[in-house]
Write an enzyme that holds these catalytic residues in place. Structure first.
Site, short mmCIF file in Angstrom:
data_model
loop_
_atom_site.label_atom_id
_atom_site.label_comp_id
_atom_site.label_asym_id
_atom_site.label_seq_id
_atom_site.Cartn_x
_atom_site.Cartn_y
_atom_site.Cartn_z
N HIS A 71 0.83 -1.21 0.00
CA HIS A 71 0.00 0.00 0.00
C HIS A 71 0.86 1.26 0.00
O HIS A 71 0.56 2.25 -0.68
CB HIS A 71 -0.93 -0.04 1.22
N GLU A 74 2.02 1.92 -3.35
CA GLU A 74 0.90 2.46 -4.15
C GLU A 74 0.87 3.99 -4.03
O GLU A 74 0.72 4.70 -5.02
CB GLU A 74 -0.42 1.84 -3.69
N HIS A 75 1.02 4.48 -2.81
CA HIS A 75 1.07 5.94 -2.63
C HIS A 75 2.26 6.54 -3.36
O HIS A 75 2.15 7.59 -4.00
CB HIS A 75 1.19 6.27 -1.14
N GLU A 151 -3.35 7.88 7.39
CA GLU A 151 -4.45 7.10 6.81
C GLU A 151 -4.86 5.99 7.78
O GLU A 151 -6.04 5.73 7.98
CB GLU A 151 -4.05 6.53 5.45
#
Lengths: 448, 434
Positions: A71, A74-75, A151
């Site tokens: 993840h 991904e950012h 997040e």
């Protein structure tokens, strides 16, 4: 919000999981020499196009101790390349009236844009560029690590329900990485480095580990020419092997969890059971479980749990059952109850178990099964309304190893599931030894 | 050097794409019901959207929560069907009905298959004209609303939003929760449900939009049958609220690692000549994309949040400009400071030529993309009618965005942005904020 985790996307997808046999002619597939699979889903109703690139690498493929890196990368994929400045891809997409985003799940990571059809070359060029040419500066990777921790703060640590579900998953899987949260455990996220992210990137971000889906107002000929031009020159990765993850040992002991948090306003009971997933050429059990979830807890007014507990004994405010078989490895079948005022979680659980036992004895109501079939057929038609939804369905199916044929057969399989199959699947899956029962209630235990 | 590659490309693609026009037909039924229709016969279904202006703001004095509860009861039994019978009938037709309310609107959304159109609309009509409001259904749905109220009371996002609204709008319906209170709900009766329905579900405030597999000729009789029996008139609309923009920051203590922030100030009316300039300005300052200043300053440069955005909120009786984000308790004070300073910077210095160009290309380029699919189109058509826009707005809207100049944005920023009024509610355990 940008870069949302796939929990949301999966939940949204769970209801209409449908195929398009009637429109089968408008699905075209081909593979480039470097291994990139391409799917074109034509829909010429509006001059709009969606591009999605699905990498067959998700959080369940992470090395132990590096949770969250899929993840996190991904950012970082929005941070630029040799020819694009940080944030430029999103800015160019926006400046052209489009929108873009990405999401990470256990089994895949995907990037998408939605834009006017005549700008397809622009987004294909940029998406191809970042498949192999990512650049990360010192500032970017550190700041973005703060963002993913924020997040986690927002999605998980600020929400007792999310913490509860994270703990449930961790208890459900004795060995398999689905027990580790997609976003990562905080203490491991805090230690992720630029090198961790780049190692992940170099291994998995390559044409031979990806599927390109183009949906909307585009022809296969045009897409093929553009794909050859932009994605064609990319080098495949040498390190891509078939995904063979560790598997679960026999689950022999029922597990129980109690989570207390002062922020809980509404006590809740949920139970998850280890359950089989959709597999290539073998989707009937998953289809039966999809129907079973709808029958047990799909709609409060008509489902087995709703009728018994919300209407009959009035012991519940709401009830639910859910199952999504679109995963690479064994998934879960979930049921739950929000008890009525004055009903304890223990009493709610006893009542729920009684309803389940009765259901296993009497079987699924034929009229209810007929109504569920009608809904499935209707949902199939409604779902064709969304270009994005179609791209999701094919991309996700392919990313977990299904074939186009499996994806298109799914609707027919769902419609043909019999009452006997539903009950056989229920008896197979509702096995307490492979289950986790979680009770969430208000309490003063420290959470941090 | 990095940017040059796409500067060239962007120039080529900047022209607004030539998108097929959406053909909106204005239909008036034989019985006088007006509707907007976009025909599309490629899929065998249609989406129908009904809107009743006023929504939960039309709650009678002392009956707060009645319209919201009533909305939840429309599908809980009607005519000869009880709640379970109604739901089973809906499932058997493959139809989908949704009922929702907010402080401006009661919304009903329906999707139905062409093959089951008549039976689906017959069932929906039962809900609209013969709801039973059975006592056991009231009790059951009321318990669900109570559960929502209790959950909201523990949810920092809801706490922040409700507190901001209460402080700004006071006792006006806009300042109170449309769910009502636990005590107030307990007093609502079956008679209150019928009264609530009569107040809001009337033809003098009805807007209808349809998209999909229905022809204009078919639509008129359909609407007369479905809606012709609704009463002509509903309750009087409330007067606008007295708005108190106080500036400053209010901290609400809540045990969580992260603080949730809601902030805002006065907005601008939808029919103000400066509305489009303000709309473009908001896109530049607080749009949800990564180009926006707040996203860039608070998230991208400093990693203080996962997401931040602001919105012009145009309600029927008040206009605000609100934003929201969440930050770790240790960082939230800094994030609030960045927002304040960005607000002041825009107010005094306006925006740049590049920002204006990018915002305009985004807003004009993305607009046509909204019109994809029956459900989205029907929703947009309903919203346009509520805003009092003409059907040809879809063709003129982009020209209005294009017409906004740098001087317009600067003037509107100066006129509209009042950093001293910007009022923050922070829910959490923020370090360094009181």
């Amino acid at each position: 919000m940008k870069n949302w985790l796939c929990g949301t996307a999966l939940a949204a997808l769970a209801t209409p999981i449908l195929a398009f046999s009637a429109l089968a002619g408008d699905v075209t597939t081909f593979t480039l020499k470097n291994g990139l699979d391409v799917v074109v889903l034509e829909d010429h109703r509006a001059p709009l196009v969606v591009q999605m690139v699905w990498y067959r690498a998700g959080s369940a493929d992470e090395t132990r101790g590096k949770s969250g890196v899929a993840h996190y990368l991904e950012h970082l994929m929005f941070k630029g390349t040799k020819t694009m400045a940080p944030g430029e891809l999103s800015k160019v997409v926006e400046a052209n009236g489009g929108s873009d985003n990405a999401f990470t799940s256990y089994d895949y990571t995907a990037y998408f844009q939605s834009i006017a059809a005549d700008r397809l070359p622009l987004i294909m060029k940029m998406e191809a560029d970042r498949m192999r040419n990512l650049r990360l500066t010192e500032d970017d990777w550190q700041t973005e690590r703060e963002v993913v921790i924020e997040e986690r703060n927002q999605r998980t640590d600020s929400d007792p329900g999310s913490i509860f579900h994270e703990q449930l998953s961790a208890a459900q899987y004795l060995n398999h990485p689905y027990g580790t949260p997609i976003i990562g455990w905080r203490h491991e996220m805090e230690k992720l480095t630029r090198e961790d992210a780049l190692a992940w990137y170099r291994l998995y971000y390559a044409p031979n580990d990806a599927t390109l889906v183009i949906a909307g107002d585009a022809t296969p000929e045009k897409v093929k020419a553009l794909a050859e031009e932009y994605y064609g020159p990319l080098e495949p990765s040498a390190g891509i092997a078939p995904r063979q993850r560790v598997t679960e040992p026999p689950q022999l002991a029922e597990r129980r969890l109690i989570y207390r948090d002062p922020r809980v306003s509404q006590p809740m009971l949920t139970r998850s059971y280890l359950a089989p997933e959709r597999n290539p050429g073998d989707q009937r059990t998953a289809a039966a479980l999809t129907i079973l979830a709808e029958a047990l807890g799909g709609n409060g007014q008509t489902s087995v749990l709703g009728r018994a507990m919300q209407f009959g004994s009035k012991t519940a405010i709401s009830t639910f059952a859910s199952y999504d078989g679109t995963s690479l490895d064994a998934t879960t079948f979930n049921i739950g109850v929000v008890p009525a005022e004055g009903v304890s979680l223990d009493d709610a659980e006893r009542e729920m178990d009684k309803v389940l036992a009765d259901f296993l004895k009497t079987g699924i109501d034929q009229e209810q099964l007929a109504r569920i079939r009608t809904q499935i057929e209707a949902a199939d038609i409604y779902s064709r309304d969304s270009v994005h939804g179609r791209a999701m369905k094919y991309g996700e199916g392919l990313a977990i190893g299904l074939t186009i044929k499996d994806i298109e057969d799914w609707q027919g399989i769902l419609a043909s599931v019999t009452a006997d199959e539903v009950m056989a699947a229920a008896r197979q899956v509702l096995d307490r030894r492979a289950s986790v029962t979680g009770l969430m209630e208000r309490g003063e235990e420290a959470t941090q | 050097m990095i940017r040059t590659v796409f500067a060239g490309l962007a120039a080529v693609w900047l022209a607004v794409p030539a998108l097929a026009a959406v053909d909106i037909q204005e239909v008036t039924s034989p019985g006088g019901i007006k509707a907007w229709l976009v025909e599309d016969h490629s899929l065998p279904f249609a989406a129908l959207e009904l809107r009743f202006r006023g929504g939960a703001s039309l709650d009678a004095p002392g009956k707060r929560g009645a319209i919201n509860l009533m909305t939840g009861l429309i599908e809980e039994g009607a005519g000869d069907l009880d709640a379970q019978g109604f739901a089973a009938a809906q499932e058997g037709l493959g139809a989908h009905f949704g009922f929702d309310s907010d402080n401006d609107t009661l919304s009903i959304s329906a999707r139905f298959l062409t093959e089951n159109r008549d039976a689906s609309l017959e069932l929906l009509k039962k809900g609209l004209t013969e709801p039973r409001f059975d006592q056991n259904a009231i009790d059951r749905v009321r318990a669900q609303v109570v559960s929502i109220i209790q959950s909201d009371a523990q949810d920092p996002q809801s706490i922040a939003g409700n507190r901001w609204a209460r402080d700004v709008f006071g006792d006006h319906p806009y300042g109170t929760d449309q769910n009502g209170t636990v005590e107030g709900l307990a007093r609502l009766t079956q008679a209150d449900m019928f009264e609530a329905k009569a107040r809001v579900m009337a033809r003098d405030r009805l807007y209808v939009a349809v998209a999909g597999d229905v022809t204009a000729a078919e639509l008129g009789p359909m609407l007369d049958h479905l809606l012709g029996e609704l009463p002509d008139k509903g309750a009087e609309f409330p007067t606008p609220p007295q708005i108190a923009m106080r500036g400053g920051t209010t901290v609400v203590d809540f045990g969580s690692p992260q603080s949730v922030v809601v902030f805002g100030q006065h907005g601008i009316r939808r029919d103000d000549p400066d509305y489009f300039a303000a709309y473009v300005l908001n896109q530049i300052v607080g749009g949800s994309g990564f180009s926006a200043r707040l996203m860039d300053e608070v998230r991208e440069k400093r990693g203080l949040t996962y997401g931040i955005a602001s919105y012009l909120i145009d309600m029927d009786l008040a206009d605000t400009w609100q934003g929201s984000f969440a930050s770790a308790n240790e960082k939230v004070a800094q994030a609030v400071e960045v927002v304040r300073s960005e607000w002041a910077r825009a107010a005094t210095q306006g925006v740049t030529e590049d920002e204006l160009r990018d915002a305009k290309t985004y807003l004009t380029g993305s607009y046509p993309l909204r019109f994809s699919g029956n459900e989205k189109i029907a929703n947009i058509l309903a919203g346009m009618q509520l805003q009092g826009l003409p059907t040809d707005y879809v063709n003129t809207r982009n020209a209005r965005v294009e017409a906004v100049t740098l001087a317009d944005v600067k003037r509107v920023a100066k006129r509209l942005m009042t950093p001293g009024d910007l009022y923050f509610v922070v829910v959490g355990r923020p370090v360094g904020l009181k």
